[in-house]
Design an enzyme around this catalytic site. Structure first.
Site, mmCIF file in Angstrom:
data_model
loop_
_atom_site.group_PDB
_atom_site.id
_atom_site.type_symbol
_atom_site.label_atom_id
_atom_site.label_comp_id
_atom_site.label_asym_id
_atom_site.label_seq_id
_atom_site.Cartn_x
_atom_site.Cartn_y
_atom_site.Cartn_z
ATOM 1 N N ASP A 97 0.831 -1.242 0.398
ATOM 2 C CA ASP A 97 -0.460 0.311 -0.009
ATOM 3 C C ASP A 97 0.569 1.635 0.034
ATOM 4 O OD1 ASP A 97 -2.189 1.709 0.094
ATOM 5 O OD2 ASP A 97 -2.937 0.041 1.564
ATOM 6 N N ASP A 201 -2.901 4.493 -2.674
ATOM 7 C CA ASP A 201 -4.252 5.126 -1.798
ATOM 8 C C ASP A 201 -4.841 6.895 -1.781
ATOM 9 O OD1 ASP A 201 -5.298 4.648 1.546
ATOM 10 O OD2 ASP A 201 -4.371 6.745 1.270
ATOM 11 N N GLU A 263 -6.172 3.655 -6.121
ATOM 12 C CA GLU A 263 -7.447 4.052 -4.748
ATOM 13 C C GLU A 263 -8.385 5.380 -5.476
ATOM 14 O OE1 GLU A 263 -9.852 4.117 -0.489
ATOM 15 O OE2 GLU A 263 -8.091 5.344 -1.016
ATOM 16 N N HIS A 327 -11.112 -2.819 3.718
ATOM 17 C CA HIS A 327 -10.372 -2.624 5.437
ATOM 18 C C HIS A 327 -11.671 -1.631 5.773
ATOM 19 C CE1 HIS A 327 -8.053 -0.093 2.878
ATOM 20 N NE2 HIS A 327 -7.511 0.428 4.119
ATOM 21 N N ASP A 328 -12.062 -0.462 4.315
ATOM 22 C CA ASP A 328 -13.260 0.866 4.678
ATOM 23 C C ASP A 328 -14.601 0.036 4.554
ATOM 24 O OD1 ASP A 328 -10.449 2.017 4.662
ATOM 25 O OD2 ASP A 328 -10.329 2.557 2.386
HETATM 26 C C1 GLC Z 1 -8.130 5.175 1.875
HETATM 27 C C2 GLC Z 1 -7.269 4.233 2.980
HETATM 28 C C3 GLC Z 1 -8.563 4.279 4.875
HETATM 29 C C4 GLC Z 1 -7.471 5.657 5.191
HETATM 30 C C5 GLC Z 1 -7.530 6.840 3.809
HETATM 31 C C6 GLC Z 1 -7.050 7.949 4.010
HETATM 32 O O1 GLC Z 1 -9.450 5.461 1.870
HETATM 33 O O2 GLC Z 1 -8.135 2.718 2.292
HETATM 34 O O3 GLC Z 1 -8.816 3.557 4.667
HETATM 35 O O4 GLC Z 1 -8.374 5.715 6.333
HETATM 36 O O5 GLC Z 1 -7.186 6.129 2.703
HETATM 37 O O6 GLC Z 1 -5.227 7.263 4.711
#
Ligand code: GLC
Ligand code: CA
Length: 559
Positions: A97, A201, A263, A327-328
């Site tokens: 990540d 991310d 993402e 995980h979100d």
């Molecule tokens: C992304 C991650 C999340 C995190 C956010 C800030 O959305 O998946 O878990 O809180 O970025 O880094």
């Protein structure tokens, strides 16, 4: 074009909750090493690790204090190298990540940056003077933290810094050329160690809008009592983002045989094309939020509509992802299926959808054994910043604690972060110590050991699907066409590849339907052969049972 990452089945590991080997209640890298044979047996070909870098851990590692060291709770760089070697020995790959939008406020760059206005690192972050004694603009932070602003005043130099997430996670300034170089060097360092790519991310948020204007969005009213506006579109897909990604591609990604998945919230299929179109040389694929992270529950009709739009990207431009949880998000069987009466059936139906749609498949740890959402009794049990921040904001604005909790429960990111359930022993076999987060009490019946021998096993069904994906290129490269697009319950589609043709039928609900309706809509399925079904037996082929999933091969070719 064929690529290994198109064929990949990615297994996402949230290290902290996977497997603890030293009894401190926190999952670790040695825990992953011990479970590699399990992961391999699942048929995953790539492992994606959530952040494991040195971090004060306010957002479970997304707040990085040092990009080039492993957090000691997870292990050492030596452990990491051993993990990587063992992953490669098994013919698998590993991606990291990569969080480029912000660092921890404990990162050395930020410590330097805040120390004085003329420090060389000042400009690595986004500093502004206040406006009329207030924050530089009306943006609210995404975690609803504190009073809600996305700006934090720093007394030492009398200016504010931007943090779209926590105030412990300052946003970086990608206009700064030194920062860009430092990040490229850092990413190359990981790739030279042998990692096989990155999950980037919040990648479409790196470039901020010129002049940092107030959010004008009337659809996003101020939240809480202080009037800040949480508007995630403000920093999404801004001019300059594509040039930046192209630069990263040229200086880093293109020099290695790797996969890069971004993402990207606030991205639909039309916008995604510019990120993933091969000739543009940016990134390989993106995670969109239209299904898994949609706050409105996606039904069968909407699911099909989203898939049609995204398939257009595959047909004409580049590549896409298939995932239903991470995980979100909530657990997929709780969100889209029935995690009680039809837990096995709906978990396997959803798995069938994922593995037989075009795109790279992402399995989130625990999904393969049908893990479910958790029902915590009160806010004190919750860990993650978004749920906690939003809860207090709601209570402050006059909602009752019960109401606030009830509205957050389904979507809370903690649902997916409870420890992995390995067996029915104490703490689900996750740790011999006291787990950093409560284990879902249903570990007594839902766990890996149970799934290995149960008659109805989600795990064994996943293994079948991943094995089929390796065997049948039609699942990866086949064309995709839906039948009965407007049917509110059934999801039916045809895949075709080099003369082979498959028809997939998934019942998205718990009702019973007749096969004859599909035969009528698609007469070519007369000569069919069933190759996979999630029910153990088939007494009456005409009846499509609750959450049933079937894969047919259509034998209409003369061989
Ligand atoms: C992304 C991650 C999340 C995190 C956010 C800030 O959305 O998946 O878990 O809180 O970025 O880094
Ligand atoms: Ca540990």
């Amino acid at each position: 074009m064929e690529h290994w990452w198109k064929e990949a089945v990615v297994y996402q590991i949230y290290t902290k909750s996977y497997y603890d080997t030293n009894g401190d209640g926190i999952g670790d890298l040695r825990g992953i090493i011990q479970k590699l044979d399990y992961i391999n047996s699942l048929g995953a070909s790539v492992i994606w690790l959530n952040p494991i870098y040195k971090s004060p851990d306010v957002d479970n590692g997304y707040d990085i204090a040092d990009y080039q060291s492993i957090d000691e709770r997870y292990g050492t760089l030596e452990d990491f190298k051993e993990l990587l070697t063992q992953v490669h020995q098994r013919g698998m790959r590993l991606i990291m990540d990569m969080v480029l939008n912000h660092t921890s406020d404990e990162h050395r760059w930020f410590q330097e940056s805040r120390s004085s206005k003329d420090n060389p690192y000042r400009d690595y972050y986004i500093w502004r003077p206040g406006k009329d004694g207030k924050e530089p603009n009306n943006w609210g932070n995404y975690f609803y933290e504190g009073r809600g602003s996305a700006w934090e005043y720093d007394e030492h130099t009398g200016e504010y810094y931007l943090h779209n997430y926590s105030r412990k996670m300052p946003d970086l300034n990608w206009d700064n050329a030194d920062l860009r170089d430092a990040m490229c060097r850092m990413m190359r360092w990981w790739l030279d160690l042998g990692v096989d790519g990155f999950r980037m991310d919040a990648i479409n948020r790196l470039v901020k809008p010129k002049g940092l204007p107030d959010s004008p969005n009337p659809l996003t009213p101020p939240v809480g009592i202080y009037g800040y506006v949480v508007d995630r579109t403000m920093c999404a897909n801004r001019p300059g983002i594509h040039e930046l990604l192209h630069e990263l591609n040229e200086k880093v990604f293109s020099r290695y045989d790797i996969m890069v998945v971004g993402e990207t919230g606030n991205v639909d299929a039309a916008i995604a094309i510019d990120y993933v179109k091969e000739e543009r040389e940016e990134i390989d694929m993106v995670f969109h939020f239209e299904i898994a992270k949609n706050p409105v529950l996606v039904d069968a009709v909407k699911f099909k509509e989203v898939q049609r739009r995204w398939y257009h990207v595959v047909e004409q431009h580049g590549w896409i992802t298939q995932y239903l949880s991470n995980h979100d998000t909530p657990r997929q069987v709780s969100r889209f299926g029935d995690d009680q009466k039809y837990r096995y059936e709906s978990a396997t139906m959803l798995a069938t959808l994922m593995h037989t749609h075009p795109g790279t498949v992402y399995i989130y740890q625990g999904e393969e054994i049908g893990m479910t959402n958790v029902e915590f009794p009160s806010i004190e049990y919750y860990n993650e910043k978004y749920t906690v921040g939003k809860y207090y904001t709601m209570v402050e604005s006059g909602r009752s604690p019960e109401e606030a909790l009830a509205s957050l429960r389904m979507m809370s990111r903690d649902n997916d972060r409870t420890p992995m359930q390995w067996n029915s022993g104490e703490n689900g076999g996750f740790t011999t110590g006291s787990p950093w987060m409560h284990v879902n009490p249903n570990y007594v019946s839902i766990n890996v050991a149970e799934e290995e021998c149960a008659e109805k096993s989600v795990l064994r069904y996943y293994r079948k699907l991943t094995a089929m994906r390796r065997q049948y290129p039609i699942m990866v490269y086949g064309s995709y066409r839906q039948i009965m697009e407007e049917d509110p319950e059934l999801i039916v589609y045809v895949r075709e590849y080099q003369g082979d043709r498959w028809l997939i039928v998934c019942n998205f609900y718990d009702g019973i339907r007749e096969l004859s309706g599909i035969v009528k809509a698609y007469p070519e399925m007369e000569k069919r052969e069933l190759i996979l079904c999630n029910y153990l037996s088939m007494e009456n082929e005409q009846e499509i049972r609750p959450y049933e999933a079937r894969i047919y091969c259509l034998r209409d070719r003369k061989i």
